[in-house]
Design an enzyme around this catalytic site. Structure first.
Site, short mmCIF file in Angstrom:
data_model
loop_
_atom_site.label_atom_id
_atom_site.label_comp_id
_atom_site.label_asym_id
_atom_site.label_seq_id
_atom_site.Cartn_x
_atom_site.Cartn_y
_atom_site.Cartn_z
N LYS A 1 -44.37 -19.77 6.61
CA LYS A 1 -43.10 -20.42 6.96
C LYS A 1 -43.25 -21.94 6.93
O LYS A 1 -42.34 -22.66 6.49
CB LYS A 1 -42.64 -19.95 8.33
CG LYS A 1 -42.23 -18.48 8.38
CD LYS A 1 -41.06 -18.18 7.46
CE LYS A 1 -40.56 -16.76 7.63
NZ LYS A 1 -39.42 -16.45 6.72
N ILE B 1 -29.49 -12.77 -2.07
CA ILE B 1 -30.25 -12.79 -0.83
C ILE B 1 -31.46 -11.88 -0.97
O ILE B 1 -31.31 -10.69 -1.27
CB ILE B 1 -29.40 -12.34 0.37
CG1 ILE B 1 -28.15 -13.21 0.50
CG2 ILE B 1 -30.23 -12.40 1.67
CD1 ILE B 1 -27.20 -12.75 1.59
N THR C 1 -34.23 -7.54 15.97
CA THR C 1 -34.42 -6.85 14.70
C THR C 1 -35.61 -5.90 14.79
O THR C 1 -36.34 -5.88 15.79
CB THR C 1 -34.68 -7.86 13.57
OG1 THR C 1 -35.91 -8.56 13.85
CG2 THR C 1 -33.55 -8.86 13.44
N TYR D 1 -48.30 -15.51 8.56
CA TYR D 1 -46.85 -15.64 8.71
C TYR D 1 -46.46 -17.08 9.05
O TYR D 1 -45.59 -17.67 8.41
CB TYR D 1 -46.37 -14.69 9.80
CG TYR D 1 -44.87 -14.74 10.05
CD1 TYR D 1 -43.99 -14.14 9.16
CD2 TYR D 1 -44.36 -15.37 11.18
CE1 TYR D 1 -42.61 -14.18 9.38
CE2 TYR D 1 -42.99 -15.41 11.41
CZ TYR D 1 -42.12 -14.82 10.52
OH TYR D 1 -40.76 -14.85 10.74
#
Length: 246
Positions: free
Chosen positions: A153, A11, A185, A149
């Site tokens: 993605k 990961i 987060t 960003y």
């Protein structure tokens, strides 16, 4: 280290946030390896230090992935690209160029190159293999201030569609992209500290926080693992909330 016939989970970005939650929630016995710039391992997670926004680090990461497969021959392997950054938040042409370049490299290019390296490592091997890109609603929506960003993605989503189709033709690896929803987060904390000048949509994210509408990363990680265990068609770009509403 993983023994022959066991499972391996790699990961990126497992030092914090969703990546860390995914590493902690692996639902089967496996050696779990975090690839990140600042991770220190722990929780039974091994750590490989690499700044994935620096292309000079990618060949070494690829060598490490190949070494794990060539030496330990895992019967099952999952590679999850969860590393990502919003820095710098702001309009293209106004923010620092070096930081903007790192954003483009990490959010778009690194996932494609490392995914290619993973596929190269498993090519011709017997076993069950999954390659997962962590996506975002920003891949499909317009957010001024997140140009690199969102584009990064979206690029990963299209990469998954293409490579997933390739793997159906030859290879057999399940290649998927999963958006986890809006999570509580450090990235969300960063968003809320941003000025409206740099990110005009910031008020929406303040509201999500105030209304307690941010998902727990641990819950999102559990949903993702349930979906991966159930199986997702290669080439799919999905929102985990549509697959597993919790």
């Amino acid at each position: 280290m993983v023994s022959e016939g066991e499972s391996l989970v790699v990961i990126t970005g497992a030092s914090s946030g969703l990546g860390r939650a995914l590493a902690r929630a692996v639902p089967f016995p496996a050696t779990v390896v975090d690839i990140s710039r600042s991770g220190v391992g722990g929780d039974g997670i091994e750590h490989l230090t690499a700044d994935l926004s620096d292309p000079t680090a990618w060949p070494d990461v690829g060598d490490q992935i190949h070494r794990l497969f060539s030496v330990y021959q895992p019967a099952r392997a999952v590679f999850i690209h969860a590393a990502g950054t919003l820095n710098p938040i702001g309009f293209a042409g106004e923010v620092d160029t070096a930081a903007y370049s790192r954003n483009v490299l990490l959010n778009s290019a690194a996932g494609q190159v490392l995914g290619h390296m993973f596929l190269s490592a498993v090519r011709g091997r017997e076993g069950s293999f999954q390659l997962v890109m962590i996506s975002s609603g920003a891949a499909r929506s317009v957010y001024p201030g997140w140009s690199a960003y969102g584009a990064g993605k979206a690029a990963l989503d299209q990469w998954v569609r293409n490579v997933g189709a390739e793997q159906k033709t030859r290879g057999g690896v399940a290649v998927v992209s999963i958006a986890p929803g809006v999570l509580a987060t450090a990235m969300q904390e960063q968003i809320r500290k941003t000025s409206e000048t740099d990110f005009p949509e910031v008020a929406r994210f303040h509201s999500l926080h105030e209304e307690d509408r941010l998902a727990d990363p641990a819950e999102a990680a559990a949903r993702i693992w349930r979906a991966l265990e159930a199986g997702i068609e290669s080439g799919s770009v999905v929102d985990i909330r549509d697959l597993d509403p919790g």
